[in-house]
Design a protein around this motif. Structure first.
Motif, short mmCIF file in Angstrom:
data_model
loop_
_atom_site.label_atom_id
_atom_site.label_comp_id
_atom_site.label_asym_id
_atom_site.label_seq_id
_atom_site.Cartn_x
_atom_site.Cartn_y
_atom_site.Cartn_z
N HIS A 1 24.95 -4.38 12.21
CA HIS A 1 23.91 -3.70 11.50
C HIS A 1 24.79 -3.04 10.25
N PRO A 2 24.25 -3.04 8.96
CA PRO A 2 24.80 -2.18 8.01
C PRO A 2 25.20 -0.68 8.47
N GLY A 3 26.34 0.01 7.88
CA GLY A 3 26.37 1.51 8.17
C GLY A 3 25.28 2.14 7.92
N TRP A 4 24.47 2.07 7.21
CA TRP A 4 23.29 2.86 6.73
C TRP A 4 22.31 2.80 7.80
N ALA B 1 22.19 -14.30 11.88
CA ALA B 1 22.73 -13.27 12.81
C ALA B 1 22.45 -13.21 14.18
N GLU B 2 23.34 -12.79 14.98
CA GLU B 2 23.26 -12.88 16.49
C GLU B 2 22.78 -11.61 16.92
N ARG B 3 21.80 -10.85 16.12
CA ARG B 3 21.10 -9.75 16.45
C ARG B 3 19.66 -9.84 15.94
N GLN B 4 18.69 -8.86 16.36
CA GLN B 4 17.46 -8.96 15.65
C GLN B 4 17.64 -7.81 14.68
N ILE B 5 17.32 -8.44 13.40
CA ILE B 5 17.45 -7.54 12.02
C ILE B 5 16.47 -6.49 12.28
N PRO B 6 17.11 -5.16 12.11
CA PRO B 6 16.33 -4.25 12.38
C PRO B 6 15.12 -3.95 10.83
N LEU B 7 14.02 -3.61 11.10
CA LEU B 7 13.11 -3.40 10.13
C LEU B 7 12.60 -1.86 10.30
N GLU C 1 0.73 -1.18 -0.03
CA GLU C 1 0.02 -0.03 -0.02
C GLU C 1 0.75 1.15 0.05
N GLY C 2 1.83 1.20 -0.73
CA GLY C 2 2.73 2.52 -0.96
C GLY C 2 3.81 2.85 0.10
N GLU C 3 4.02 1.79 0.83
CA GLU C 3 4.92 1.86 1.93
C GLU C 3 6.08 0.65 1.79
N TYR C 4 7.15 0.73 2.23
CA TYR C 4 8.45 -0.12 1.86
C TYR C 4 8.89 -0.38 3.29
N ALA C 5 9.26 -2.08 3.39
CA ALA C 5 9.99 -2.52 4.42
C ALA C 5 11.42 -2.21 4.00
N ILE C 6 12.27 -1.56 4.97
CA ILE C 6 13.54 -1.50 4.76
C ILE C 6 14.29 -2.44 5.80
N VAL C 7 14.96 -3.40 5.21
CA VAL C 7 15.25 -4.41 6.18
C VAL C 7 16.88 -4.56 6.14
N ALA C 8 17.27 -3.93 7.54
CA ALA C 8 18.83 -4.08 7.76
C ALA C 8 19.33 -5.32 7.79
N SER C 9 19.49 -6.22 6.78
CA SER C 9 19.91 -7.55 7.03
C SER C 9 21.31 -7.63 6.63
N LYS C 10 21.97 -7.01 5.91
CA LYS C 10 23.50 -7.37 5.54
C LYS C 10 23.63 -8.68 5.30
N GLY C 11 23.20 -9.19 4.68
CA GLY C 11 23.30 -10.82 4.50
C GLY C 11 23.51 -11.62 5.74
N GLY C 12 22.91 -11.17 6.64
CA GLY C 12 22.90 -12.14 8.24
C GLY C 12 24.24 -11.79 8.86
N ALA C 13 25.03 -10.61 8.38
CA ALA C 13 25.97 -10.23 9.14
C ALA C 13 26.01 -9.73 10.58
N PRO C 14 27.01 -10.21 11.32
CA PRO C 14 26.85 -9.76 12.75
C PRO C 14 26.72 -8.39 13.27
#
Ligand code: F42
Length: 147
Positions: free
Chosen positions: A79-82, A134-140, A64-77
């Protein structure tokens, strides 16, 4: 409003190339993740330390016009820099097709995160494996368009 400043391409060559070709073709080429055939978007942020413009391709998880932004970085330990850029400044641009638009992101948790996590895994099943690894909850985050 957009985001202005000096663009610093990703240090990952394949990522920088994907952004370059996606933008040059107005989203008609390089619009899927490698050989998966699954669609991507390009998000632009401002580096919270450097002030430089950063562009990241992400899987396209739209509802519905919104987007999930999933900070997965391939399951790296880590978070991505962004991720840190978004925590410092919630204003981004999203390109999903020919023209980028302004959006605000917010980190979600609880039921709202669950709903969007399921949507994300539906769109891109490997997110589930990344979360296991990943040993972290992936931020969404959810990105919502703004005028
Ligand atoms: N990554 C995801 O996390 N989720 C996805 O759904 C996803 C899909 C995807 C699809 C296609 C594709 O080509 C790439 C995809 N990626 C996906 C990878 C994604 O585009 C990013 O490359 C990845 O998440 C890593 O992000 P990163 O910001 O850690 O990038 C690294 C390699 C990088 O270039 N980092 C910069 C550097 O110089 O090392 C820093 C970038 C930055 O934002 N710096 C900030 C600044 O101030 O300028 C400081 C950030 C800090 O650490 O505080």
């Amino acid at each position: 409003m957009g985001i202005e400043g000096e663009y610093e391409p990703s240090t990952w060559g394949w990522v920088a190339e994907q952004v370059e070709e996606y933008e040059a073709s107005n989203g008609t080429r390089a619009n899927t993740l490698r050989d998966t055939g699954l669609p991507i978007i390009v998000m632009t942020t401002v580096g919270h330390k450097t002030g430089k413009v950063r562009k990241v391709p992400l899987m396209r998880v739209e509802h519905e016009g919104e987007y999930a932004i999933v900070a997965s970085k391939g399951g790296a330990p880590a978070h991505p820099g962004w991720y840190h850029n978004l925590m410092a400044d919630s204003h981004v641009t999203i390109q999903d097709g020919p023209a980028p638009f302004d959006a605000e992101v917010r980190l979600v948790d609880g039921d709202e995160r669950s709903v969007w996590w399921h949507r994300s895994v539906e769109a891109y099943p490997p997110y589930a494996e990344y979360q296991e690894k990943a040993e972290r909850q992936i931020p969404l985050f959810i990105a919502s368009p703004v005028d």
